[in-house]
Design an enzyme around this catalytic site. Structure first.
Site, PDB file in Angstrom:
ATOM      1  N   LYS A 196      22.993  14.846  46.100  1.00 28.09           N
ATOM      2  CA  LYS A 196      24.759  14.855  46.071  1.00 28.09           C
ATOM      3  C   LYS A 196      25.101  14.980  47.208  1.00 28.09           C
ATOM      4  CE  LYS A 196      28.584  15.455  43.328  1.00 28.09           C
ATOM      5  NZ  LYS A 196      29.684  15.838  44.316  1.00 28.09           N
ATOM      6  N   SER A 218      34.669   8.491  39.455  1.00 34.64           N
ATOM      7  CA  SER A 218      34.256   9.711  39.503  1.00 34.64           C
ATOM      8  C   SER A 218      32.494  10.024  38.173  1.00 34.64           C
ATOM      9  CB  SER A 218      35.345  10.562  40.091  1.00 34.64           C
ATOM     10  OG  SER A 218      35.777  11.280  39.020  1.00 34.64           O
ATOM     11  N   CYS A 225      61.900  28.880  29.369  1.00 40.28           N
ATOM     12  CA  CYS A 225      61.602  29.748  30.332  1.00 40.28           C
ATOM     13  C   CYS A 225      60.887  29.054  31.681  1.00 40.28           C
ATOM     14  CB  CYS A 225      60.109  30.320  29.396  1.00 40.28           C
ATOM     15  SG  CYS A 225      58.758  30.777  31.084  1.00 40.28           S
ATOM     16  N   CYS A 277      53.769  31.347  25.230  1.00 39.46           N
ATOM     17  CA  CYS A 277      55.064  31.048  25.143  1.00 39.46           C
ATOM     18  C   CYS A 277      55.718  29.874  25.138  1.00 39.46           C
ATOM     19  CB  CYS A 277      55.564  31.518  26.915  1.00 39.46           C
ATOM     20  SG  CYS A 277      57.627  31.406  27.357  1.00 39.46           S
ATOM     21  N   CYS A 312      60.210  35.132  30.598  1.00 43.91           N
ATOM     22  CA  CYS A 312      61.322  35.582  29.800  1.00 43.91           C
ATOM     23  C   CYS A 312      61.566  36.214  28.858  1.00 43.91           C
ATOM     24  CB  CYS A 312      61.974  33.012  28.538  1.00 43.91           C
ATOM     25  SG  CYS A 312      60.632  33.053  27.986  1.00 43.91           S
ATOM     26  N   LYS A 371      25.475  20.202  39.151  1.00 44.60           N
ATOM     27  CA  LYS A 371      25.790  21.094  40.645  1.00 44.60           C
ATOM     28  C   LYS A 371      25.564  21.646  40.125  1.00 44.60           C
ATOM     29  CE  LYS A 371      29.996  18.990  41.306  1.00 44.60           C
ATOM     30  NZ  LYS A 371      31.150  19.898  42.454  1.00 44.60           N
ATOM     31  N   TYR A 425      24.992   2.691  46.701  1.00 40.78           N
ATOM     32  CA  TYR A 425      25.427   1.584  45.428  1.00 40.78           C
ATOM     33  C   TYR A 425      25.630  -0.448  46.936  1.00 40.78           C
ATOM     34  CZ  TYR A 425      27.919   0.162  41.448  1.00 40.78           C
ATOM     35  OH  TYR A 425      27.987   0.045  39.802  1.00 40.78           O
ATOM     36  N   GLU A 459      19.972  11.271  42.604  1.00 37.58           N
ATOM     37  CA  GLU A 459      19.652  11.320  44.170  1.00 37.58           C
ATOM     38  C   GLU A 459      20.349  12.456  44.319  1.00 37.58           C
ATOM     39  OE1 GLU A 459      22.365   8.055  44.251  1.00 37.58           O
ATOM     40  OE2 GLU A 459      20.895   6.750  42.773  1.00 37.58           O
ATOM     41  N   ASP A 500      21.090   0.798  76.981  1.00 37.94           N
ATOM     42  CA  ASP A 500      22.305   0.088  77.751  1.00 37.94           C
ATOM     43  C   ASP A 500      22.430  -0.738  78.713  1.00 37.94           C
ATOM     44  OD1 ASP A 500      23.452   2.826  76.802  1.00 37.94           O
ATOM     45  OD2 ASP A 500      23.104   4.112  78.328  1.00 37.94           O
ATOM     46  N   LYS A 547      21.527   9.802  37.671  1.00 36.88           N
ATOM     47  CA  LYS A 547      22.346   7.840  37.227  1.00 36.88           C
ATOM     48  C   LYS A 547      20.823   7.222  35.400  1.00 36.88           C
ATOM     49  CE  LYS A 547      23.535   7.273  41.204  1.00 36.88           C
ATOM     50  NZ  LYS A 547      24.028   6.500  42.171  1.00 36.88           N
ATOM     51  N   ASP A 583      27.576  15.900  49.861  1.00 34.84           N
ATOM     52  CA  ASP A 583      28.577  16.541  50.429  1.00 34.84           C
ATOM     53  C   ASP A 583      29.835  16.015  51.324  1.00 34.84           C
ATOM     54  OD1 ASP A 583      30.445  17.978  49.527  1.00 34.84           O
ATOM     55  OD2 ASP A 583      29.638  20.138  50.174  1.00 34.84           O
ATOM     56  N   GLU A 643      27.952   7.604  50.519  1.00 36.89           N
ATOM     57  CA  GLU A 643      29.130   8.616  51.121  1.00 36.89           C
ATOM     58  C   GLU A 643      28.831   9.316  53.025  1.00 36.89           C
ATOM     59  OE1 GLU A 643      30.148  10.047  48.731  1.00 36.89           O
ATOM     60  OE2 GLU A 643      30.192  12.739  49.270  1.00 36.89           O
ATOM     61  N   CYS A 680      56.029  36.518  26.939  1.00 38.71           N
ATOM     62  CA  CYS A 680      56.475  36.401  28.062  1.00 38.71           C
ATOM     63  C   CYS A 680      56.507  37.442  29.386  1.00 38.71           C
ATOM     64  CB  CYS A 680      57.128  34.804  28.212  1.00 38.71           C
ATOM     65  SG  CYS A 680      57.204  34.240  29.332  1.00 38.71           S
ATOM     66  N   GLU A 685      17.146   2.009  78.264  1.00 35.60           N
ATOM     67  CA  GLU A 685      16.685   0.951  78.081  1.00 35.60           C
ATOM     68  C   GLU A 685      18.101   0.290  77.112  1.00 35.60           C
ATOM     69  OE1 GLU A 685      12.384  -0.558  79.109  1.00 35.60           O
ATOM     70  OE2 GLU A 685      12.570   1.484  77.649  1.00 35.60           O
TER      71      GLU A 685
HETATM   72  S1  IVH Z   1      26.961   7.798  42.162  1.00 34.86           S
HETATM   73  C1  IVH Z   1      29.720   5.633  39.456  1.00 34.86           C
HETATM   74  N1  IVH Z   1      25.579   8.748  44.352  1.00 34.86           N
HETATM   75  O1  IVH Z   1      30.009  12.375  44.326  1.00 34.86           O
HETATM   76  C2  IVH Z   1      28.505   6.484  40.137  1.00 34.86           C
HETATM   77  N2  IVH Z   1      28.204   9.614  44.720  1.00 34.86           N
HETATM   78  O2  IVH Z   1      30.917  12.755  42.038  1.00 34.86           O
HETATM   79  C3  IVH Z   1      29.869   7.496  40.938  1.00 34.86           C
HETATM   80  N3  IVH Z   1      28.637  11.583  45.479  1.00 34.86           N
HETATM   81  O3  IVH Z   1      32.610   9.771  44.462  1.00 34.86           O
HETATM   82  C4  IVH Z   1      28.781   8.119  42.195  1.00 34.86           C
HETATM   83  N4  IVH Z   1      26.339  11.475  46.638  1.00 34.86           N
HETATM   84  O4  IVH Z   1      31.588  10.716  46.412  1.00 34.86           O
HETATM   85  C5  IVH Z   1      26.941   8.564  43.556  1.00 34.86           C
HETATM   86  N5  IVH Z   1      24.045   9.446  45.652  1.00 34.86           N
HETATM   87  C6  IVH Z   1      24.975   9.674  45.310  1.00 34.86           C
HETATM   88  C7  IVH Z   1      26.156  10.632  45.543  1.00 34.86           C
HETATM   89  C8  IVH Z   1      27.540  10.613  45.094  1.00 34.86           C
HETATM   90  C9  IVH Z   1      27.426  11.805  46.662  1.00 34.86           C
HETATM   91  C10 IVH Z   1      29.768  11.890  45.493  1.00 34.86           C
HETATM   92  C11 IVH Z   1      30.965  10.291  45.578  1.00 34.86           C
HETATM   93  C12 IVH Z   1      30.966  10.489  44.453  1.00 34.86           C
HETATM   94  C13 IVH Z   1      31.664  11.967  43.834  1.00 34.86           C
HETATM   95  C14 IVH Z   1      31.032  12.375  42.379  1.00 34.86           C
END
Ligand code: IVH
Length: 666
Positions: free
Chosen positions: A116, A82, A427, A422, A407, A310, A224, A114, A37, A286, A118, A171, A404, A35
């Site tokens: 993160k 970043s 060197c 060194c 050198c 991380k 954002y 939130e 399409d 944040k 990848d 992302e 070293c 539908e």
């Molecule tokens: S906020 C000023 N929120 O992580 C705030 N980043 O190491 C900057 N990323 O460059 C980013 N999920 O590529 C934000 N929920 C999230 C994210 C996120 C993945 C990545 C993004 C950023 C990197 C920072």
């Protein structure tokens, strides 16, 4: 007639948009593909008959047919920062403490946590609610315009139900099932496989043909919302606004009333992330309230109001064959573990850093040991521990080198430092390291002057310092006789050396390799002082007036710029034509700068576009909706509701003649 066709077209577009949203954003389709399409084909037919009615935000316009030969650069209006990384509960607590100190409070801080994702971060711009441009992050200030590729991602709306002009960041990622399916197909057709979903995403959004991008299973989570026309009180309000506008946000975010709730959230997802249908590498934390974010501000690279936690990195055990000592460009001698190659988290590892002598002693790491190595995201792998049960009985502790390895000059260990140095600035390892840094991508970006070639040129005596790069032309005939050097590659190398002379001052400053002066600090110094001469005549107090510059950096800069060897290098680079001052931007007539304009009704003496262009050329900003921040509302024939709103808010109202007077004022 045409009225009814255009109405039909609009209706079809609206229906397709809704179905698209239900399918790609909510994952709750309400009609069959067949539908869908059918509706799409109906629209395509009507648009074929009436090409004048095609608009770029039509659902038929997702996949363009033009190839992108070269991505244009895209200047971000607001830097894409970043994030600083944290790896433990303690580091999260320390972050919370910094936030509280910065805000001068003991009260609990509200955070948004939130996932993160990848993937690859991008920025998308909408004008009056219509998708307009999309760009990669690049170096945070300048990215690449990948509009046509991003348009193919179906979960990104091409039109949203608002008049606002705004930017969305998020992302782009590839879900795991799509990734494996794509790799299976590639295997069948004998194509090269992608190592992980992130690489596949990065590769896909940079393809030249949007038709191929459209076949890649890309998706996005936005996180954002930024608009000068809509003030937000909090990050969570931003996320909900995005959701309301029809963007895809990650549902698993949480507003936490304090840092311990954040820590619980991190622990929970450290376990649960394996169940997610896409890859995450941590949690982004944040500060929720925008007023607090503003009060905390940013460092050169990252906001002080946010941090990435991380997840514990993936580990593996392998044999440490040998410890070698590497001499860096600053003379630091670092122990390196040469490993039995092992596959870990997407790549094969054969070397890992051991940081410094103290670390080796503390962990009692020895040659022949079985060691645990760890990889955290894109960081260099490191040795984190030893499996003592597998140690050979005849193993011996590592001896700290006294000279070293390159050198053979005596090594020095300054008090209060863990590093050994060194101190011989001649060197060859240091020379090579400095030249490699100078020519590297983030610095002068000299293509064709990679590590192996620099090694060779230094050994042959063609290069003794980075300033010698600009005299390499003198060795043209020698270079031609070198094995593996064709006429073509030499021409290319010379061209990129020549091109490097156009690099801006901040890059040159970074390339000099001053200790503690990374690219962010170099930019700060370049912007703050404008030229190397002004930097040279500045005191440390003056340097430290700049945000983020402390004594450690200022001392290092002053020491560097007072060293006669460095001064000689700088002079030679100046003679070669490198930039040692910032470009002066041409002065434009900025009479309207800081003023926003809303136009309503039909103007008589000029078109709306002409009026807008004039406003922009004079430093002002045309916007589409009236708020109390609007400076002027220009009223033409048959004004809309914007006039009423302006009157209500007490915004200054101009007739067309008054507007013309304003822009003609000299
Ligand atoms: S906020 C000023 N929120 O992580 C705030 N980043 O190491 C900057 N990323 O460059 C980013 N999920 O590529 C934000 N929920 C999230 C994210 C996120 C993945 C990545 C993004 C950023 C990197 C920072």
């Amino acid at each position: 007639m045409s009225e009814s066709v255009s109405e039909k077209i609009n209706e079809l577009r609206e229906r397709l948009r809704t179905h698209n949203y239900k399918y790609y954003v909510l994952a709750e389709p309400s009609i069959s593909d067949y539908e869908y399409d059918k509706l799409l084909n109906e629209l395509i037919e009507l648009e074929n008959e009436h090409p004048e009615l095609i608009t770029p935000d039509s659902p038929t316009q997702r996949v363009g047919s033009d190839l992108t030969k070269e991505f244009k650069s895209f200047q971000h209006k607001y830097q894409m920062l970043s994030l600083a990384n944290t790896y433990s509960e303690d580091e999260l607590l320390a972050f919370d403490k910094r936030v509280k100190n910065g805000l001068n409070t003991d009260e609990d801080i509200e955070y948004v946590a939130e996932l993160k994702i990848d993937g690859v971060s991008i920025s998308i711009h909408y004008r009056n609610g219509v998708f307009f441009k999309a760009a990669t992050r690049g170096d945070g200030r300048v990215g690449e315009d990948i509009t046509n590729n991003i348009k193919t991602i179906r979960s990104i709306p091409l039109k949203v139900n608002t008049d606002l002009t705004f930017e969305v960041r998020g992302e782009v990622f590839m879900p795991l099932d799509g990734f494996s399916r794509m790799n299976e197909e590639r295997a069948l057709s004998g194509e090269k496989l992608f190592v992980n979903p992130r690489n596949a995403t990065a590769g896909s959004i940079k393809l030249q043909d949007p038709k191929i991008v459209a076949t890649r299973p890309l998706d996005i989570f936005t996180y954002y919302f930024l608009s000068e026309e809509r003030e937000l009180k909090s990050q969570s309000e931003g996320l909900e606004l995005l959701r309301k506008l029809g963007f895809k946000i990650n549902p698993d975010y949480s507003v936490c009333s304090n840092i311990s709730e954040v820590i619980d959230f991190c622990d929970k997802w450290d376990q649960k992330r394996a169940e997610l249908p896409y890859e995450t590498d941590g949690i982004v934390v944040k500060v929720n309230l925008v007023k607090y974010q503003k009060a905390l501000g940013n460092t050169a690279k990252s906001p002080k109001w946010a941090v990435a936690y991380k997840f514990s990195a993936k580990q593996a055990v392998t044999k440490l064959k040998k410890i070698t000592w590497q001499v860096g460009r600053t003379g630091i001698v670092t122990p390196v573990a040469e490993l039995e190659p092992i596959f870990l988290a997407g790549s094969t590892i054969s070397r890992a850093t051991l940081h410094n002598v103290d670390e080796i002693k503390r962990k009692d790491i020895r040659e022949g040991d079985f060691v645990m190595i760890e990889k955290g995201g894109d960081v260099i792998p490191k040795v984190v521990g030893v499996d003592l049960s597998k140690r050979d009985t005849d193993s011996v502790p590592v001896e700290t080198p006294s000279e070293c390895p390159v050198c053979h000059s005596k090594l020095v260990k300054p008090e209060n430092e863990v590093a050994i140095y060194c101190e011989n600035s001649k060197c060859s390892a240091q020379i090579k390291g400095r030249i490699i840094h100078f020519a590297s991508k983030g610095a002068m970006d000299i293509e064709g002057l990679g590590e192996a070639i620099i090694d060779q040129f230094v050994d042959l005596g063609y290069l003794n310092s980075y300033a010698d790069i600009y005299s390499l032309f003198d060795y043209e005939s020698e270079l031609k006789s070198l094995e593996g050097f064709g006429e073509k590659s030499i021409e290319k190398l010379f061209a990129s050396i020549e091109h490097s002379k156009t690099q801006p001052f901040h890059r040159v400053l970074f390339a000099l390799g001053i200790r503690f002066v990374g690219s962010g600090v170099a930019r700060k110094l370049a912007d703050g002082f404008g030229s190397i001469d002004r930097l040279m005549s500045s005191t440390s107090e003056e340097l430290e007036k700049l945000d983020e510059i402390g004594t450690r950096i200022s001392n290092s800069v002053i020491r560097f710029l007072n060293d006669p060897i460095n001064l000689d290098l700088i002079n030679r680079l100046k003679e070669a034509g490198l930039k040692f001052e910032t470009e002066k931007l041409p002065q434009v007539d900025k009479k309207l700068s800081g003023n926003t304009f809303v136009l309503t009704g039909t103007l008589e003496k000029m078109t709306r576009k002409e009026a807008e262009e004039k406003i922009i050329s004079m430093g002002g900003k045309p916007t589409s909706s009236v708020s109390k921040k609007t400076s002027y509302v220009v009223v033409g024939e048959n004004p809309g509701s914007k006039l009423e709103k302006a009157e209500k808010l007490g915004v200054k109202i101009l007739t067309e003649d008054e507007f013309i007077k304003l822009i003609n004022l000299d």
